[in-house]
Structures are given as structure tokens and as C-alpha cells.
Design a protein around this motif. Structure first.
Motif, mmCIF file in Angstrom:
data_model
loop_
_atom_site.group_PDB
_atom_site.id
_atom_site.type_symbol
_atom_site.label_atom_id
_atom_site.label_comp_id
_atom_site.label_asym_id
_atom_site.label_seq_id
_atom_site.Cartn_x
_atom_site.Cartn_y
_atom_site.Cartn_z
ATOM 1 N N TRP A 10 4.993 10.691 1.062
ATOM 2 C CA TRP A 10 6.091 9.776 0.737
ATOM 3 C C TRP A 10 6.638 9.090 1.984
ATOM 4 O O TRP A 10 7.093 7.944 1.927
ATOM 5 C CB TRP A 10 7.217 10.503 -0.007
ATOM 6 N N LEU A 11 6.608 9.782 3.132
ATOM 7 C CA LEU A 11 7.063 9.159 4.366
ATOM 8 C C LEU A 11 6.082 8.073 4.814
ATOM 9 O O LEU A 11 6.486 6.990 5.258
ATOM 10 C CB LEU A 11 7.211 10.222 5.455
ATOM 11 N N LYS A 12 4.788 8.353 4.668
ATOM 12 C CA LYS A 12 3.772 7.352 4.998
ATOM 13 C C LYS A 12 3.932 6.117 4.105
ATOM 14 O O LYS A 12 3.779 4.982 4.570
ATOM 15 C CB LYS A 12 2.374 7.935 4.821
ATOM 16 N N LYS A 13 4.248 6.342 2.837
ATOM 17 C CA LYS A 13 4.400 5.217 1.902
ATOM 18 C C LYS A 13 5.650 4.407 2.222
ATOM 19 O O LYS A 13 5.633 3.170 2.174
ATOM 20 C CB LYS A 13 4.457 5.751 0.473
ATOM 21 N N PHE A 14 6.733 5.089 2.577
ATOM 22 C CA PHE A 14 8.000 4.407 2.862
ATOM 23 C C PHE A 14 7.874 3.541 4.112
ATOM 24 O O PHE A 14 8.413 2.432 4.173
ATOM 25 C CB PHE A 14 9.114 5.440 3.037
ATOM 26 N N TYR A 15 7.144 4.053 5.111
ATOM 27 C CA TYR A 15 6.898 3.300 6.345
ATOM 28 C C TYR A 15 5.431 2.875 6.389
ATOM 29 O O TYR A 15 4.694 3.213 7.314
ATOM 30 C CB TYR A 15 7.248 4.155 7.564
ATOM 31 N N SER A 16 5.037 2.128 5.388
ATOM 32 C CA SER A 16 3.620 1.825 5.193
ATOM 33 C C SER A 16 3.060 0.850 6.224
ATOM 34 O O SER A 16 1.839 0.713 6.341
ATOM 35 C CB SER A 16 3.400 1.267 3.779
ATOM 36 N N ARG A 17 3.913 0.155 6.966
ATOM 37 C CA ARG A 17 3.427 -0.770 7.983
ATOM 38 C C ARG A 17 3.082 -0.062 9.296
ATOM 39 O O ARG A 17 2.552 -0.680 10.216
ATOM 40 C CB ARG A 17 4.450 -1.881 8.238
ATOM 41 N N LEU A 18 3.412 1.220 9.384
ATOM 42 C CA LEU A 18 3.038 2.023 10.543
ATOM 43 C C LEU A 18 1.718 2.733 10.246
ATOM 44 O O LEU A 18 1.371 2.963 9.095
ATOM 45 C CB LEU A 18 4.134 3.036 10.871
ATOM 46 N N VAL A 19 0.989 3.082 11.287
ATOM 47 C CA VAL A 19 -0.323 3.710 11.120
ATOM 48 C C VAL A 19 -0.162 5.226 11.242
ATOM 49 O O VAL A 19 0.193 5.738 12.310
ATOM 50 C CB VAL A 19 -1.324 3.195 12.175
#
Length: 209
Positions: A10-19
């Protein structure tokens, strides 16, 4: 000290513009090392990587590159990738935007790369947006797995278990080539390289178009 060893979906999805990790079809891991170069720890890391034909990505602090230019050159000469980790290891959440960007610009004088990792993983959405567009055009690299080698309360063996338990093909894994992490890194890194090499994994540097 609270932190997540495995970055949740969910954190990856929320900050999806980061790798956070990289899509792969093979058994590939991406080892990364923050806070160097260091006159003792970085050469140790490079020697360990060489034993396994492993490539990695080093997120360097500008002032450390200034102090240890010969070690920085060795990182590049041995085929590894580098990234900007600010000039003075600034926390983006606690630093004025103008000061933060100026510090990154200063580090860029010594670190030629389009990769950036925020110290502590702390960067505001505004800072992130600025860095991802011209004139910077940075890819902001986070991580999938923390070894936790920065944590004095952990043993090297615990850090090794963190990576073995959570790493998957395409994982970006964080270590630190720093004095603070040294006691744990010198145990965990050889163990990680040996374990995953035996399982047929390759270790590659981060390359993004």
C-alpha cells in the motif's frame, strides 16, 4: 526506533511515482549502499561484491565523495552505479525546500547520476515532484527491503535474516557503507551474497531509462 523491514504494497501504491522495486523475469536482486564512500567500509563492500561478480548501486553523500575521491573512482571503475544522496545527508521532512534542493545541487557537482535516494527515505511530495522534472530529471529510488544494518539494537545475523526472509526477484535492498553500520554489515553482506548466489541469483546495478 520504528521502521518497516519490508515495504508494504500500500505504501508503494500511495507513492507510486517513486521506485521501490524493479520488474524482472529472472532471479535478480539490486543491492544498494547508502552514505559512503568510507575509507574502510566501502573497500570491504567492493571486495565482497567482486568475489561474486556482483554489481551494485552506491548512493553517495557529496561531502564523502569530496573527502574520498579515490574510493569513489574505484566504485565507478569496478562497474557499479552511483546515485545522489544529498551533500550533507539532510532529512527532507525537516529541511526547508530551498535548502534541500540546494544541497542536492551541491552534491550533483561531485556525483554524476540521474538517480536520487532521500536520506532516511524522507522526502515531501513537493520535493519529489521538483526533483523528478527538469532540470533535475531524477529517478527517486526507495527500497523493497531494509537490512536494518544501521540499527545498533540488531545483530549482523538478524540483518542477514531480514534480507533472506523478505527479498524476492526484483527487490531493491538497502545496506550502508558507513561506520555506523560496519559491525552488522560485515556479517550480513557476505551472508546475503553467499545465500542468494547459491540459489542462482544475480546481483545487478539499477539501470533506468
Amino acid at each position: 526506533m520504528f521502521y518497516l523491514v519490508k515495504t508494504p504494497w500500500w505504501l508503494k501504491k500511495f507513492y507510486s511515482r517513486l521506485v521501490w522495486d524493479l520488474p524482472v523475469k529472472e532471479q535478480v536482486l539490486y543491492l544498494t549502499f547508502d552514505d559512503g564512500p568510507h575509507p574502510v567500509v566501502t573497500p570491504f563492500v567492493l571486495d565482497q561484491l567482486k568475489q561474486y561478480g556482483a554489481a551494485a548501486t552506491f548512493f553517495c553523500i557529496g561531502k564523502n565523495v569530496q573527502e574520498h575521491p579515490q574510493i569513489y573512482r574505484r566504485v565507478l571503475m569496478e562497474g557499479h552505479r552511483v546515485g545522489n544522496h544529498t551533500q550533507n545527508h539532510l532529512n527532507g521532512w525537516k529541511t526547508d525546500d530551498g535548502k534541500y534542493i540546494a544541497d542536492i545541487r551541491e552534491a550533483a557537482r561531485f556525483i554524476d547520476s540521474n538517480l536520487f535516494r532521500p536520506p532516511y527515505g524522507r522526502i515531501s511530495r513537493f520535493q519529489s515532484a521538483l526533483l523528478r522534472r527538469a532540470p533535475f530529471n531524477y529517478s527517486i529510488i526507495m527500497w523493497d527491503v531494509l537490512s536494518a544494518d544501521f540499527d545498533y539494537a540488531r545483530s549482523g545475523e538478524r540483518c542477514l535474516r531480514n534480507v533472506i526472509r523478505h527479498a524476492r526477484p526484483g527487490s531493491i535492498i538497502v545496506f550502508h557503507d558507513s561506520e555506523k553500520a560496519w559491525d552488522r554489515l560485515r556479517v550480513a553482506l557476505p551472508g546475503v551474497l553467499s545465500h542468494f548466489h547459491k540459489k542462482g541469483y544475480r546481483f545487478e546495478r539499477i539501470t533506468l531509462s
